[in-house]
Design an enzyme around this catalytic site. Structure first.
Site, mmCIF file in Angstrom:
data_model
loop_
_atom_site.group_PDB
_atom_site.id
_atom_site.type_symbol
_atom_site.label_atom_id
_atom_site.label_comp_id
_atom_site.label_asym_id
_atom_site.label_seq_id
_atom_site.Cartn_x
_atom_site.Cartn_y
_atom_site.Cartn_z
ATOM 1 N N ASP A 251 0.816 -1.202 0.000
ATOM 2 C CA ASP A 251 0.000 0.000 0.000
ATOM 3 C C ASP A 251 0.857 1.262 0.000
ATOM 4 O O ASP A 251 1.855 1.356 0.732
ATOM 5 C CB ASP A 251 -0.902 -0.017 1.245
ATOM 6 N N GLU A 313 1.086 -0.468 -5.000
ATOM 7 C CA GLU A 313 0.148 0.619 -5.233
ATOM 8 C C GLU A 313 0.965 1.894 -5.341
ATOM 9 O O GLU A 313 1.425 2.436 -4.345
ATOM 10 C CB GLU A 313 -0.858 0.748 -4.087
#
Length: 598
Positions: A251, A313
């Site tokens: 993330d 990401e």
């Protein structure tokens, strides 16, 4: 979603897909083509040809997938109970959004303990059972790894903020104020902004310093320049690898480092949805040191067998920056999420052609990774059909985007519920908003609740998601007609469209491993050729991005194809099943055509 759909195909393909949907095979029928069928993704997994190049990845938002204890929130046992459905859909790996202990300010992305399971989702034993059951079905489990920040309720941060001389003080980003106002109020160190609005600096009155948070105030950023932090976070990876997971979606990886000299970010014209000046996150995003840490993460997962994967990401601004994520020696991330493609939030054929061609020919020669929906984006059904009111045309657009996702060379990532045509159900009143982004930005920014509503399984209470009288988010209003139970027996449903595309991707040699060549038969059509292996047919894909019929003309000879398009494999334009395929053809509005070409 109740309208009659024309998901027709050639007679041969129709019969094959019907048999597959029933989950059985006529004895001997498959043997005739077995020599042409690539090995299953779960059987072929070598260092030179790893599973993640061919597998289909499915994101599960655990709060919304399946509730088994009646509290209105999905749980781990719920995921386990639906593994057979996931297998039948054709999924090779599930990426599960965070299930760690958390105050749930950002619904799991504010982590209090990286090596435990939040009790609302179950126990570690439940998780171990899930991984075992998934493995027995050849489904891999990918965890969400959130390295940029912790919760402010993390034991690490509680120690860090306890005093300036605490051993963990330097585990986070602390700075003195730039100064004080005339009335004694502290001034933040610089103009850096939180992604979710307002200053990225939060004053801590007890220790008289600011801490930095790129996201919510309750998500203080870790200091990745501290070797102790690096070691602790690498140990987190090892902990879950030892539990049997097969990789991580990393993330917000581009936000790991900030400028140590605290330069102000450049100010741009206008205001954002939160009323702040627009800024370029020049000094808090995508610093070179990020790649050092990606290499360290890769080293850790490479210690384990089975070709585990890292998915990043990182919304990079162009293909050159995206390519850096692979690493100079392909020693960083195997699958960087391509936000360039995912964020074309319109049916713009020239833009899609350009970006698809760029990523296919990326400088690192890395495996592309596409997605058109996740827990931070409006649903596919809505995002690409703005201004389209006809439900049948909306359905065609959704099918078209599914075809693009599943017939390109890229590794595809699906989002739960897209396969049945779930819609975005955005709250209409601020009092109903659960996402802090929507609470802060209302009404310009209404948050992400709309794409996170519970999975629609059947026509029973709460769409079969939960027996609770109240679910954490309300079930979408169309669940009586848009659900797995209704769509499963309907050959022309969205669900069976996805199933056929996934199966075609698995069994067709050209879609399984062929190169991808962008074509331009018409400005309004996205088209490409997946080249078949020597002696095998290629696959031609054509997607009409417009609301008008489009004529397609291909120079098959120039493409090295002597026979041209010889058979329709899948389409939602009935005329293409019987028309001569070697001449110019007309593709209906928003229609999909997938053909065998020789």
């Amino acid at each position: 979603m109740n309208e009659k759909r024309f998901l027709t195909s050639s007679i041969t393909n129709h019969l094959l897909c019907t048999v597959l949907a029933l989950g059985s095979l006529i004895p001997g029928a498959w043997a005739q083509t077995a020599t042409q069928v690539p090995p299953a993704v779960d059987q072929k997994n070598t260092a030179s040809d790893p599973w993640w190049k061919h597998g289909v990845i499915y994101e599960i938002y655990p709060r919304s997938f399946q509730d088994t204890d009646g509290d209105g929130i999905g749980d781990i046992k719920g995921i386990t109970s639906r593994l057979d459905y996931i297998k039948q859909l054709g999924i090779d790996a599930i990426w599960i959004s965070p299930m760690y202990p958390s105050p749930q300010i950002d619904f799991g992305y504010d982590i209090a303990d990286y090596t435990a399971i939040d009790p609302q989702y179950g126990t570690m034993a439940d998780f171990e059972h899930l991984t075992a059951e998934a493995k027995s079905r050849n489904i891999r489990v990918i965890m969400d790894y959130v390295p940029n920040h912790t919760s402010d309720q993390s034991a690490w941060f509680k120690e860090s903020r306890s005093s300036r001389d605490n051993p963990k003080r330097d585990w986070y980003i602390w700075h003195d104020p730039k100064g004080f106002t005339a009335d004694g109020k502290p001034i933040p160190p610089n103009n850096w902004q939180s992604w979710f609005g307002h200053s990225a600096w939060e004053w801590d009155a007890s220790t008289k310093q600011y801490y930095y948070h790129h996201f919510y105030v309750q998500q203080p950023d870790l200091n990745w320049r501290n070797p102790e932090v690096v070691k602790a976070m690498m140990d987190v990876l090892r902990f879950w690898m030892n539990k049997g997971v097969n990789g991580f979606r990393v993330d917000a990886v581009s936000r790991l480092f900030e400028d140590p000299n605290l330069h102000d970010d450049p100010i741009q014209p206008g205001l954002n949805a939160f009323g702040d000046p627009n800024i370029q996150h020049k000094y808090t995003d995508n610093l070179p040191e990020v790649h050092d840490m990606l290499r360290e993460m890769r080293k850790v997962i490479d210690e384990y067998p089975g070709n585990p994967v890292l998915i990043s990401e990182a919304d990079e601004p162009n293909i050159f920056e995206l390519s850096k994520m692979y690493g100079k020696n392909n020693d960083e991330v195997q699958l960087p999420m391509d936000f360039q493609v995912a964020d074309v939030n319109e049916l713009n054929a020239p833009k899609f052609r350009q970006l698809l061609d760029e990523v296919e020919n990326n400088p690192a020669h890395g495996q592309p990774y596409f997605f058109f929906g996740n827990h931070d984006q409006d649903r596919i059904w809505d995002r690409y059909s703005i201004g389209v009111n006809d439900p049948a045309m909306k359905a065609r657009i959704a099918r078209m985007m599914a075809a693009l996702l599943l017939t390109s060379r890229a590794t595809p990532q699906m989002y739960y519920g897209d396969e049945i045509g779930m819609i975005t159900s955005t709250p209409t009143r601020i009092e109903d908003v659960r996402d802090p982004e929507g609470i802060t930005g209302w009404p310009k920014q209404k948050g992400r609740d709309g794409e996170r509503t519970p999975m629609q399984w059947d026509t029973s209470k709460n769409a079969g998601f939960s027996t609770s009288n109240t679910t954490w988010l309300p079930v979408a209003s169309d669940y009586k007609t848009v659900n797995v139970a209704v769509e499963t027996p309907d050959h022309e449903s969205m669900l069976n469209w996805y199933k056929r595309l996934i199966e075609l991707r698995r069994i067709n040699p050209a879609l399984y491993e062929g190169n991808m060549q962008m074509l331009n038969p018409n400005e309004n059509v996205v088209s490409y050729l997946r080249k078949g292996p020597a002696g095998q047919p290629s696959v031609l894909v054509a997607l009409n991005f417009s609301d008008k019929p489009q004529t397609l003309k291909y120079d098959f000879t120039a493409l090295g194809l002597s026979k041209g398009a010889t058979k329709t494999l899948e389409t939602d334009d009935p005329s293409l099943n019987h028309a001569p395929l070697t001449k110019s053809i007309t593709l209906a509005p928003y229609a999909t055509w997938i053909a065998e070409a020789q």
